[in-house]
Design an enzyme around this catalytic site. Structure first.
Site, mmCIF file in Angstrom:
data_model
loop_
_atom_site.group_PDB
_atom_site.id
_atom_site.type_symbol
_atom_site.label_atom_id
_atom_site.label_comp_id
_atom_site.label_asym_id
_atom_site.label_seq_id
_atom_site.Cartn_x
_atom_site.Cartn_y
_atom_site.Cartn_z
ATOM 1 N N ARG A 57 -1.905 -2.283 -7.233
ATOM 2 C CA ARG A 57 -0.862 -3.187 -6.754
ATOM 3 C C ARG A 57 -1.142 -3.802 -5.387
ATOM 4 N NH1 ARG A 57 0.864 -0.155 -10.265
ATOM 5 N NH2 ARG A 57 -0.450 1.289 -9.139
ATOM 6 N N THR A 58 -1.515 -2.987 -4.419
ATOM 7 C CA THR A 58 -1.600 -3.506 -3.056
ATOM 8 C C THR A 58 -2.688 -4.570 -2.969
ATOM 9 O OG1 THR A 58 -0.920 -1.320 -2.324
ATOM 10 C CG2 THR A 58 -1.715 -2.820 -0.627
ATOM 11 N N LYS A 86 -25.298 2.635 1.895
ATOM 12 C CA LYS A 86 -26.584 2.747 2.619
ATOM 13 C C LYS A 86 -26.373 3.354 3.996
ATOM 14 C CE LYS A 86 -27.766 -1.712 0.593
ATOM 15 N NZ LYS A 86 -27.792 -3.124 0.974
ATOM 16 N N ARG A 107 -7.481 -0.543 3.463
ATOM 17 C CA ARG A 107 -6.977 0.764 2.994
ATOM 18 C C ARG A 107 -8.077 1.776 3.231
ATOM 19 N NH1 ARG A 107 -3.962 2.147 -2.588
ATOM 20 N NH2 ARG A 107 -2.317 1.127 -1.383
ATOM 21 N N HIS A 135 2.135 3.256 5.051
ATOM 22 C CA HIS A 135 1.845 2.141 4.138
ATOM 23 C C HIS A 135 2.919 1.087 4.447
ATOM 24 C CE1 HIS A 135 0.605 -0.177 0.802
ATOM 25 N NE2 HIS A 135 0.595 0.728 -0.163
HETATM 26 N N1 CP Z 1 2.028 1.217 -4.356
HETATM 27 C C1 CP Z 1 0.700 1.180 -4.147
HETATM 28 O O1 CP Z 1 0.220 1.279 -3.019
HETATM 29 O O2 CP Z 1 -0.033 1.043 -5.286
HETATM 30 P P1 CP Z 1 -1.612 0.961 -5.343
HETATM 31 O O3 CP Z 1 -2.141 2.302 -4.860
HETATM 32 O O4 CP Z 1 -1.948 0.676 -6.774
HETATM 33 O O5 CP Z 1 -2.054 -0.121 -4.395
#
Ligand code: CP
Length: 309
Positions: A57-58, A86, A107, A135
């Protein structure tokens, strides 16, 4: 000048209620624009993403958001296919991505990773999930969903259930909710209660109770925010197996809730909401994922445009 212009997004703690409401206003505005008007907002801009952990999603909502406002995205979604394999450092990878992009989305499994990246990047950095810490764009999306679906946030009773120890969306949501007048009920197995190092800070801003019994306040809740037990973050699989499947929200449970209560989940879901809940009017987790595209469009638009759009 808009105050979000060229600013990083590290933590939801950096936002006041007024700033969150400004983001929601921009999100509403984007939702009302025609497709051709939207495409002017970030025309010619490039979003660079670096995902050192899996995501559906993110990453995809950031890409979709950027495309819808006229920009492009490039990046690394599978770090094993990059020069990290590497031995290239995070610092050098960020430096290179900031040359190729106007804004970076990161991320990473380490707490504080986006702040570190921002010290190297001369382009704004957006935290798309850092360790078990935060998040923030998920929390903005969650708060926006509550506001859209319940028409308000103040005055609501909100249950948060599942993995409150390792779930970073929970910490960001709790800090975000700290800007509002809400009652929060935290529901988790004893071993997955919110981390004690965060309790003091959250308690200063928010009234919450803790329980292991999901039934205790079920009939009072306006919102039930369900989270996955984060198997990958347990140091010991035995400990995970002890709490696996602790809570499953099904139709039987829904019957005991308020008729207009909503069920949210940041997703991915494993087994904590049964699939037959999906078709009920209370299930709003797919709408929540869709709102994420619009809130991220608004954030990108505000970060990349000096003046409001
Ligand atoms: N909600 C969320 O962060 O989903 P993903 O880990 O799929 O990005």
């Amino acid at each position: 000048m808009n105050e979000f212009y060229q600013k990083d997004i590290f933590s939801i703690k950096d936002y006041t209620k007024e700033q969150l409401e400004t983001i929601f206003t921009y999100t509403d505005k984007i939702m009302q624009l025609s497709l051709s008007e939207r495409r002017e907002i970030c025309k010619g801009k490039i979003l660079g993403y670096l995902f050192y952990e899996p995501s559906t999603r993110t990453r995809l909502s950031f890409e979709s958001a950027m495309a819808s406002i006229g920009g492009n995205s490039l990046g690394i979604s599978d770090i094993t296919s990059s020069s990290t394999q590497k031995g290239e450092s995070l610092a050098d990878t960020v430096r290179i991505m900031s040359i190729y992009s106007d804004v970076l989305v990161l991320r990473h499994p380490l707490d504080g990773s986006s702040r570190f990246a921002a010290e190297i990047s001369d382009k704004p950095v957006i935290n798309a999930g850092s360790g078990t810490e935060e998040h923030p764009t998920q929390a903005i999306q969650d708060l926006f969903t509550i506001k859209k679906e319940k028409k308000k946030i103040d005055g609501l009773k909100i249950g948060i259930v599942g993995d409150l120890k390792y779930g970073r969306t929970v910490y960001s949501l709790l800090h975000g909710l700290g800007n509002y007048d809400v009652d929060v009920n935290l529901i988790s197995p004893e071993s997955l209660r919110i981390r004690s190092d965060s309790t003091y800070e959250i308690k200063r801003k928010l009234d919450f109770t803790e329980t292991t019994d999901i039934e205790e306040h079920l009939d009072e809740l306006d919102v039930l925010y369900v989270t996955r037990i984060q198997k990958e973050r347990f140091p010991d699989e035995e400990e995970y197996l002890k709490v696996k499947g602790s809570y499953v929200v099904g139709l039987d449970m829904l019957k005991r809730m308020k008729d207009d209560a909503i069920i949210l989940h940041p997703l991915p879901r494993i087994d904590e909401i049964s699939a037959d809940v999906d078709k009920t009017k209370n299930a709003k987790y797919f709408e929540q994922a869709e709102y994420g595209k619009y809130t991220r469009s608004a954030l990108l638009g505000m970060i990349l445009n000096e003046n409001s759009f």
